[in-house]
Scaffold this active site. Structure first.
Site, PDB file in Angstrom:
ATOM      1  N   GLU A 107     -49.628  -4.844  24.682  1.00  0.00           N
ATOM      2  CA  GLU A 107     -49.552  -3.559  23.981  1.00  0.00           C
ATOM      3  C   GLU A 107     -48.104  -3.163  23.764  1.00  0.00           C
ATOM      4  OE1 GLU A 107     -51.550  -0.627  26.346  1.00  0.00           O
ATOM      5  OE2 GLU A 107     -53.370  -1.849  26.537  1.00  0.00           O
ATOM      6  N   LYS A 109     -45.023  -0.941  24.197  1.00  0.00           N
ATOM      7  CA  LYS A 109     -44.698   0.054  25.223  1.00  0.00           C
ATOM      8  C   LYS A 109     -44.061   1.250  24.516  1.00  0.00           C
ATOM      9  CE  LYS A 109     -42.518   0.541  29.719  1.00  0.00           C
ATOM     10  NZ  LYS A 109     -41.757   1.739  29.467  1.00  0.00           N
ATOM     11  N   ASP A 111     -42.242   4.581  23.742  1.00  0.00           N
ATOM     12  CA  ASP A 111     -41.160   5.260  24.455  1.00  0.00           C
ATOM     13  C   ASP A 111     -41.342   6.773  24.374  1.00  0.00           C
ATOM     14  OD1 ASP A 111     -38.973   5.370  25.982  1.00  0.00           O
ATOM     15  OD2 ASP A 111     -37.533   4.845  24.423  1.00  0.00           O
ATOM     16  N   TYR A 216     -53.990   4.829  26.208  1.00  0.00           N
ATOM     17  CA  TYR A 216     -54.029   3.416  26.588  1.00  0.00           C
ATOM     18  C   TYR A 216     -54.619   3.149  27.971  1.00  0.00           C
ATOM     19  CZ  TYR A 216     -49.554   5.042  28.523  1.00  0.00           C
ATOM     20  OH  TYR A 216     -48.586   5.760  29.167  1.00  0.00           O
ATOM     21  N   LYS A 304     -39.271  -5.633  29.021  1.00  0.00           N
ATOM     22  CA  LYS A 304     -38.331  -4.712  28.355  1.00  0.00           C
ATOM     23  C   LYS A 304     -37.477  -5.487  27.350  1.00  0.00           C
ATOM     24  CE  LYS A 304     -38.600  -0.609  30.440  1.00  0.00           C
ATOM     25  NZ  LYS A 304     -37.457  -0.024  31.019  1.00  0.00           N
ATOM     26  N   CYS A 398       2.813   9.883  20.679  1.00  0.00           N
ATOM     27  CA  CYS A 398       1.718  10.375  21.522  1.00  0.00           C
ATOM     28  C   CYS A 398       1.009  11.533  20.823  1.00  0.00           C
ATOM     29  CB  CYS A 398       2.266  10.827  22.880  1.00  0.00           C
ATOM     30  SG  CYS A 398       1.004  11.629  23.893  1.00  0.00           S
ATOM     31  N   CYS A 401       1.808  14.792  23.255  1.00  0.00           N
ATOM     32  CA  CYS A 401       3.141  15.367  23.464  1.00  0.00           C
ATOM     33  C   CYS A 401       4.154  14.942  22.397  1.00  0.00           C
ATOM     34  CB  CYS A 401       3.672  15.013  24.852  1.00  0.00           C
ATOM     35  SG  CYS A 401       4.107  13.267  24.994  1.00  0.00           S
ATOM     36  N   CYS A 416       2.292   6.162  26.344  1.00  0.00           N
ATOM     37  CA  CYS A 416       3.153   7.334  26.247  1.00  0.00           C
ATOM     38  C   CYS A 416       3.989   7.304  27.527  1.00  0.00           C
ATOM     39  CB  CYS A 416       2.311   8.604  26.195  1.00  0.00           C
ATOM     40  SG  CYS A 416       3.284  10.084  26.487  1.00  0.00           S
ATOM     41  N   CYS A 421       3.822  14.399  30.014  1.00  0.00           N
ATOM     42  CA  CYS A 421       2.746  14.546  29.013  1.00  0.00           C
ATOM     43  C   CYS A 421       1.485  15.163  29.649  1.00  0.00           C
ATOM     44  CB  CYS A 421       2.405  13.185  28.421  1.00  0.00           C
ATOM     45  SG  CYS A 421       1.024  13.261  27.265  1.00  0.00           S
TER      46      CYS A 421
HETATM   47  S1  IVH Z   1     -50.069   1.470  31.225  1.00  0.00           S
HETATM   48  C1  IVH Z   1     -51.696   1.723  35.375  1.00  0.00           C
HETATM   49  N1  IVH Z   1     -49.524   1.117  28.698  1.00  0.00           N
HETATM   50  O1  IVH Z   1     -44.549   3.119  30.412  1.00  0.00           O
HETATM   51  C2  IVH Z   1     -51.179   1.635  33.971  1.00  0.00           C
HETATM   52  N2  IVH Z   1     -48.000   2.409  29.963  1.00  0.00           N
HETATM   53  O2  IVH Z   1     -42.727   2.125  32.491  1.00  0.00           O
HETATM   54  C3  IVH Z   1     -50.097   2.578  33.694  1.00  0.00           C
HETATM   55  N3  IVH Z   1     -46.128   3.312  28.659  1.00  0.00           N
HETATM   56  O3  IVH Z   1     -45.606   5.258  32.995  1.00  0.00           O
HETATM   57  C4  IVH Z   1     -49.409   2.554  32.423  1.00  0.00           C
HETATM   58  N4  IVH Z   1     -46.733   2.472  26.717  1.00  0.00           N
HETATM   59  O4  IVH Z   1     -45.546   6.173  30.543  1.00  0.00           O
HETATM   60  C5  IVH Z   1     -49.125   1.673  29.848  1.00  0.00           C
HETATM   61  N5  IVH Z   1     -49.233   0.747  26.426  1.00  0.00           N
HETATM   62  C6  IVH Z   1     -48.833   1.301  27.560  1.00  0.00           C
HETATM   63  C7  IVH Z   1     -47.645   2.080  27.628  1.00  0.00           C
HETATM   64  C8  IVH Z   1     -47.265   2.614  28.864  1.00  0.00           C
HETATM   65  C9  IVH Z   1     -45.841   3.222  27.350  1.00  0.00           C
HETATM   66  C10 IVH Z   1     -45.297   4.024  29.642  1.00  0.00           C
HETATM   67  C11 IVH Z   1     -46.055   4.870  30.645  1.00  0.00           C
HETATM   68  C12 IVH Z   1     -45.697   4.289  31.988  1.00  0.00           C
HETATM   69  C13 IVH Z   1     -44.379   3.663  31.690  1.00  0.00           C
HETATM   70  C14 IVH Z   1     -44.013   2.583  32.710  1.00  0.00           C
END
Ligand code: IVH
Length: 659
Positions: A107, A109, A111, A216, A304, A398, A401, A416, A421
């Site tokens: 999935e 992630k 932000d 999610y 990440k 400078c 000064c 300088c 200064c």
């Molecule tokens: S699952 C037990 N799925 O990332 C499962 N988290 O760094 C818990 N987050 O605290 C989280 N997208 O705020 C899950 N597709 C996704 C996500 C996701 C963003 C965030 C969430 C979590 C944090 C962890």
């Protein structure tokens, strides 16, 4: 009228569902607004008619006094992180130890910030933040304004779901443009903007921020006869939640890596920011078998994304003067978001750096940022040149000064040379208070600059006479008795610091904190150091000729000796107490490599290791003495085993501290 009211609710709900869940709108925004206005008019004329699931709740209005604390029924866990292919494989092989045949769900992630939503008999009754995972805050009034969160479900069931509230890139840019026009502070990134919006007491503000939400996670799948995570997602979608459409099931590591590669490339095309890919074991009984640590599920992890490049315009080059008098060119950039933070200024180091890269004012430049490292201008996009760009020219005087700058032999930097200064003095004072120097808390850069301009602080020794101006300082705007007392206490306790902090705080050119420690350990008190000959200094391991010369010259200058005498007269400790650098044989002269996720930021471990005389390196080799491993350590741990290198976990690390 009541019939029309109910009809309007149905029309608006359907429109919302088609827009957010099906991604297939059938009416225009203008039509939606027209129906909504009609609905609000009916409600205003007949307040008693208003239904709990009325789409008019989306415009906000409810204002709360404070955020109620709520305890999550099941803790809201966070995720462990992996950063590269090796670590992903490490995660998979740990699963593989427990289970032989399985599939994953990948999935994006998102932000943003996680949220728990509670429905009773199909009606949204509570929205809460994650907080510390156990206790969160009630943000129901704001959650109700988020159009992608259904106020009622397609089934009359009671259920908790979890997901991520976020702000789209588009909403974020529009918000910041408005804020700039209004002279308000800008949000650094969409995540901060989203978090700031749900933490508003007045729901009208959250409503105006156009937040969104993806769902999610289903905390109690067994109650609904669900067996896989993917089924849970489909089930939640069926109830009316927005589930991310780019979620995919993968059968093996190869497919997972392909998914990751695809989104690493295409993430910028998404209308919202993602900072990685979440990988989850699909089968719920497999998840149960693999289990949890106290903080994370062991059946999921977050990959990440690595550092990325961003293109932006270099609007101007301005110069700053550091404490050693070094004059540095800095790029003023068109603000650009990179890895979650907005970058509008960055160092260009020195004249050579700019000339080697042929950087001109007005150029489009590529900016790189890796982790917490200061962003850098990597190269110019010459194809984007229009001919209007202006050549860079190093200044000759400078900027503070006005005295003539000097480029020293064998150095790229200009200095300088004016000992009077202002800029140098201010930077020198800031440096003296900094964490690795005297660690005097409570002084921001601005306070020091103001005190300097008001005449309270001119040289380092003035810190120790500030108490004589206590009354005047307390009357300054923004200060009170408490903050001045804190400052003075912090100054007073700095007198007890061990010698290496004073040496570093003096700001001797070429003397960083490591050299300061070596000197303190070697000479034990400042007088021995002052008396050291150039030869003595050069003979010390790790101190080269240039550093030795700089130290030697510093103590040949009458003003510097006068300063040291003044500090002594204020009882500033000038001896090595060893309190900072314990000679701990578990650490001193040993090379460490840190890998995996630890309970504290990596820098904290680095600074402990260094303060005890060890070194930290990034890759495991025969020279490595200890590998400190956290959660999900990957290939580095394996390599350490192969090379028979000592492996510590956090507990071992703590034990090693107690000698
Ligand atoms: S699952 C037990 N799925 O990332 C499962 N988290 O760094 C818990 N987050 O605290 C989280 N997208 O705020 C899950 N597709 C996704 C996500 C996701 C963003 C965030 C969430 C979590 C944090 C962890």
């Amino acid at each position: 009228m009541e019939q029309r009211y109910n009809e309007l609710i149905e029309i608006l709900k359907k429109a919302n569902y088609e827009y957010y869940v099906l991604d297939n709108p059938t009416i225009t925004d203008q039509e939606y607004d027209k129906y909504l206005r009609e609905l609000i008019n009916i409600e205003e004329e007949n307040p008693s008619i208003k239904r709990a699931d009325s789409p008019s709740l989306r415009v906000g209005g409810e204002v709360i006094d404070s955020f109620k604390k709520i305890v999550h029924e099941k803790p809201m866990l966070s995720l462990s992180n992996v950063f590269n292919e090796d670590e992903i494989r490490g995660f998979d092989s740990r699963i593989n130890k427990e289970i032989k045949s399985y599939e994953y769900v990948c999935e994006p992630k998102i932000d943003g910030l996680s949220v728990s939503l509670l429905y009773e008999d199909g009606v949204l009754v509570r929205g809460a933040t994650r907080g510390d995972g156990v206790t969160g805050e009630d943000i129901t009034h704001n959650v109700k304004t988020i159009k992608s969160i259904p106020l009622t479900l397609n089934k009359n069931i009671s259920i908790e779901v979890r997901g991520e509230i976020y702000m789209s890139k588009d909403a974020f840019n529009k918000l910041n443009i408005t804020r700039e026009l209004n002279g308000e502070e800008l949000f650094a990134n969409p995540r901060n903007a989203a978090a700031g919006s749900v933490r508003q007491l007045d729901s009208k503000i959250a409503s105006s921020r156009n937040l969104d939400c993806f769902i999610y996670h289903l905390p109690n799948p067994e109650e609904y006869g669900i067996h896989t995570h993917y089924e849970a997602l489909e089930f939640m979608k069926g109830l009316g939640f927005v589930v991310n459409k780019n979620i995919k099931r993968v059968k093996n590591i190869k497919e997972m890596l392909e998914y990751i590669e695809y989104w690493t490339e295409h993430r910028r095309d998404l209308p919202y920011e993602i900072d990685g890919i979440v990988i989850k074991l699909n089968n719920l009984s497999d998840q149960e078998r693999v289990g949890f640590t106290t903080k994370y599920p062991k059946w999921a992890t977050a990959y990440k994304f690595p550092a990325t490049l961003a293109l932006t315009k270099l609007k101007d080059i301005v110069f700053s003067v550091g404490r050693t008098g070094q004059v540095t060119p800095n790029a003023i950039l068109e603000p650009v978001i990179l890895m979650g933070s907005t970058i509008s200024k960055t160092t260009l180091h020195n004249e050579d750096y700019v000339l080697e890269r042929d950087i001109k004012i007005g150029d489009t430049v590529a900016i790189k940022k890796a982790g917490d490292v200061i962003p850098e201008v990597v190269h110019v996009v010459t194809e984007r040149r229009t001919g209007e760009e202006k050549d860079f020219a190093m200044i000759l005087e400078c900027p503070i000064c006005g005295s003539t700058l000097v480029r020293k032999e064998n150095e790229a930097a200009y200095y300088c040379m004016n000992p009077l200064c202002d800029a140098k003095h201010i930077e020198g004072l800031i440096h003296y208070t900094s964490r690795d120097a005297m660690n005097i808390e409570g002084f921001g850069d601005r306070i020091i600059e103001d005190f300097y301009n008001m005449g309270y602080l001119k040289t380092i020794s003035d810190f120790y006479t500030l108490d004589t101006y206590k009354k005047e300082l307390m009357e300054l705007e923004g200060f009170g008795e408490k903050s001045i007392n804190n400052l003075l206490d912090s100054i007073a306790s700095s007198k007890k610091n061990s010698l290496e902090r004073v040496i570093f705080g003096l700001g001797i050119r070429q003397v960083g904190k490591k050299t300061a420690k070596i000197l303190a350990k070697e000479y034990k008190n400042i007088d021995n150091l002052i008396d050291a000959s150039l030869e003595d200094l050069t003979n010390i391991k790790d101190i080269g000729e240039i550093i030795a010369k700089s130290i030697y010259e510093y103590f040949r200058n009458g003003d510097n000796l006068k300063l040291i005498n003044e500090l002594k007269s204020f009882d500033v400790n000038m001896t090595y107490t060893g309190s900072d650098i314990k000679d701990n044989p578990n650490f001193s002269n040993k090379t460490f490599v840190i890998t995996g996720t630890l309970s504290k930021p990596r820098e904290e471990f680095v600074s402990i290791i260094e303060s005890l005389g060890g070194n930290v390196s990034t890759s495991v080799s025969k020279k490595t003495n200890v590998v400190l491993v956290g959660l999900n350590a990957g290939s580095k741990e394996q390599k350490a085993r192969e090379l028979n290198i000592e492996i510590w976990n956090e507990k071992d690390f703590e034990n090693a501290l107690n000698v």
